[in-house]
Scaffold this active site. Sequence first.
Site, short mmCIF file in Angstrom:
data_model
loop_
_atom_site.label_atom_id
_atom_site.label_comp_id
_atom_site.label_asym_id
_atom_site.label_seq_id
_atom_site.Cartn_x
_atom_site.Cartn_y
_atom_site.Cartn_z
N GLU A 174 0.07 -49.30 95.27
CA GLU A 174 -1.33 -49.03 95.65
C GLU A 174 -1.48 -49.68 97.01
O GLU A 174 -1.33 -50.89 97.15
CB GLU A 174 -2.24 -49.64 94.57
CG GLU A 174 -3.67 -49.19 94.69
CD GLU A 174 -4.52 -50.21 95.39
OE1 GLU A 174 -4.60 -50.16 96.64
OE2 GLU A 174 -5.09 -51.05 94.68
N CYS A 193 -9.90 -53.18 98.27
CA CYS A 193 -9.17 -51.97 98.67
C CYS A 193 -10.08 -50.75 98.66
O CYS A 193 -9.73 -49.71 99.20
CB CYS A 193 -7.96 -51.75 97.77
SG CYS A 193 -8.32 -51.96 96.04
#
Lengths: 493, 493
Positions: free
Chosen positions: A232, A269
């Site tokens: 990720e 994020c």
Amino acid sequence: MYTFKDATKEDVDNVMQKAWSAFESYRSFSIKQRAAFMHAIANELTSHASALIPIAMAETHLSESRLQSELTRTVFQLNSYADACEQGNWLDVRIDKVISDRQRPRPDLRKMLIPLGPVIVFGSSNFPFAYSTAGGDTACALAAGCPVIVKAHPAHAQTSEEAASCILKAAKICRMPEGIFTHVHGVSFEVGKELVLHPLTKAVGFTGSLSGGKALFDLATQRKDPIPVFAEMGSINPVYLLPEKLSESALDQAKTYAASINLSVGQFCTNPGLIIGIDGPDLQTFIKNLGEEIKKVSPSPMLHAGIAKSFIANRSKALAQNDVHTVAVSDTRPGENESYPTIASATAQAFMNNPVLHQEVFGPYSLVIKCRDVAEMKSVAEKMEGQLTSTLIATENDIQQNLSLVDKIKDRCGRIILNGVPTGVEVCLSMQHGGPYPATTDSRFTSVGADGIKRFARPVCYQNWPDNLLPDELKDGNPLKIWRTVNNQLTRD
Amino acid sequence: MYTFKDATKEDVDNVMQKAWSAFESYRSFSIKQRAAFMHAIANELTSHASALIPIAMAETHLSESRLQSELTRTVFQLNSYADACEQGNWLDVRIDKVISDRQRPRPDLRKMLIPLGPVIVFGSSNFPFAYSTAGGDTACALAAGCPVIVKAHPAHAQTSEEAASCILKAAKICRMPEGIFTHVHGVSFEVGKELVLHPLTKAVGFTGSLSGGKALFDLATQRKDPIPVFAEMGSINPVYLLPEKLSESALDQAKTYAASINLSVGQFCTNPGLIIGIDGPDLQTFIKNLGEEIKKVSPSPMLHAGIAKSFIANRSKALAQNDVHTVAVSDTRPGENESYPTIASATAQAFMNNPVLHQEVFGPYSLVIKCRDVAEMKSVAEKMEGQLTSTLIATENDIQQNLSLVDKIKDRCGRIILNGVPTGVEVCLSMQHGGPYPATTDSRFTSVGADGIKRFARPVCYQNWPDNLLPDELKDGNPLKIWRTVNNQLTRD
């Protein structure tokens, strides 16, 4: 302050051999036993909060309340994934029974997911608890039946040590095999490389930068036997302001987005790094008020010196690009290792022609893109790389008028939010935290929510096995009372 | 006889642009519409059987009855995957409803699988219908909502043309958008390369050799945006003869395995290419009788000249290795392009020390490995690469005595068969046709059975969308009546 030695090649081999040996017994542990282990880890973390939090505060500059809520989230993840593990839906059991009255009889066939083997976890810098040592990847791998090897993030290695000791305590209480969990240190990229290339490594979980994740992905796919890497790698999380809704709520949106951009010093994020609107009075109002809000936000210490340095460098690089204008910065000058809340703007043409403007500036920074019209907004959406999230600020009418824009946006993200902010990632089964490359290396899986367990398992079909030799999950009597698809029908019988 | 031109780079770009444009409408077609299209393809194939079969006979040398049953299988695949598509379980719908009485309210979150985009299918040489133009990969991609571009296999390009025209007829009947299916030709690797590297290509299905599949995988993973490649690349399908069962049934096993080795001239990807036993009188009996059976099998024409040439070359290479002994060959010398049924044997040590003996010899060839004892058999299992299938010939007692051997075998395959043969791959949901590398490039998915649909889809989460703007799959009232996980509970309500 950092006092840990990098693991050597010999250490890595030793760790992997032990992990494999643990796998040979852990793989057969029941889903109930795995769940009990995960609950035990959650309990250890809870009872060691007073040790964990001060260490993490010292290492990350995150606030006590933020870390307390992150620890609560970590415990919730372990407990809820344990429940999902035991519920067993993730095993995707399919049973097709013998058909003997056919020209060539159909044999008995039964399929379920089995664990891949030892999993390497590279934790994130920005979530020292929830996406690190005892975080989501570790929880999913243990639920799937895989031993875990965590490489401590060098920026919070002591926090990682403390979390690892909680896991090892739980392992002892639950009589887990030696090697079920190992914690190694490594500042050098070589340590990660050795771990990913080791023949006994069967999968990798990673949360971090695009360059770091891509390097591991390349190593893993070029192995003699390629293995999956679930990386990720961040995102700029575009927000599309559609005209009718913007006109209704420009001031509110400015306030809401200023808060989202600065949440946890912009170090999520899912931070909204790009806001796209159609130029005109409503967008001007939005930009002006967003700027006013940002001026009021004081700089704060970032996670660690490296992150602050990168933020300053990436921010400067972005602001130095042609046709990028600084809208507003914090009224307060930042101190050492502090953030510098910033809003910039650029035209759609500038954005589409300059790949630098597509890059993440990790921290409290957001770029507003001014489009001439909806058609140009659509072109921007088409030029967008894969994202963890995309957001639409839109009325129902805005949506109905722009269905093809919505499709383009959906094509490029894992989660599509209507009239909200991308920050705030719920831990639940319906969450998708993942998205097309470069947001992640595998858009078909999530790193948040119990569906993440499936990353570390693969299906195996048993053909023609008698009931007593089958795993409990596949036995005729369904002793575990799990949902299974039997002759194409879902049932718990 | 081959009269088709290779697609140029411009052709490929043109095809992909049309496929993308088809995707923009097809993606929103209901699962009912997609299923209707698949049923229509099945109908066209059925009604064109008298055209399809003679062409395939001429191109592949497969028998009329074999091709008839393969066409029936192809039709069954399309119809049964269409049913699964419409049943909707594969969509993995998860819904978590708003929780408003929480400190920070939980938004409404709903997740389902959406199609990836245009899929390139490279059909197999050995299944001109079932795993080629209108085969399993095409059916799965269409069910998922993806347009398909098939590159015809040069060895049966005319059969492929005929099947493609059936698909295009069905597309017309069902008013599918132009570009939903395209058929291109290419003898050169460049055509495949252009297709895999095109920016609008979103996934690849492949059935063929390890070298071909690996080359496409490398291209796809090294793209600027890596895309998934589902390559099924063959297997030697080891069969483990355990002592008690072998002693009971050496003669029967020899007969059964001679038939399996020669089924369809040994040209199945699940052909048993390796048989592992413990040396002694029972194994000698088995080998002797397997040899006797093989002598009686006449050579037959192989699929095409290239396959026959490879078979002869790979067989010779295998037989020329140190410590490999020829046990028996057909009593009849083969003619041009014919098989040469062969059984060889080697010691476990020879096998473990020589990677050449691990390579597939595609055709009616099998190598018997003699182990000193069960411990050595376990070492052989440990040295084995990933396989589509592994088979145990074993009594219950054999299994109970050798549980760790069974685990090692299971680790290295996608389907584990007890007392049967690996040939014969049922089309049903519980089938796993896939396995660890190098059997496939992604062991987490299957290329047979409706679970194969999931290869071409990825999850997307809708956050905070009002009911009327959600896809039917996610609406509160569940208008499609599909199974969904709502607040962690499976339900059709």
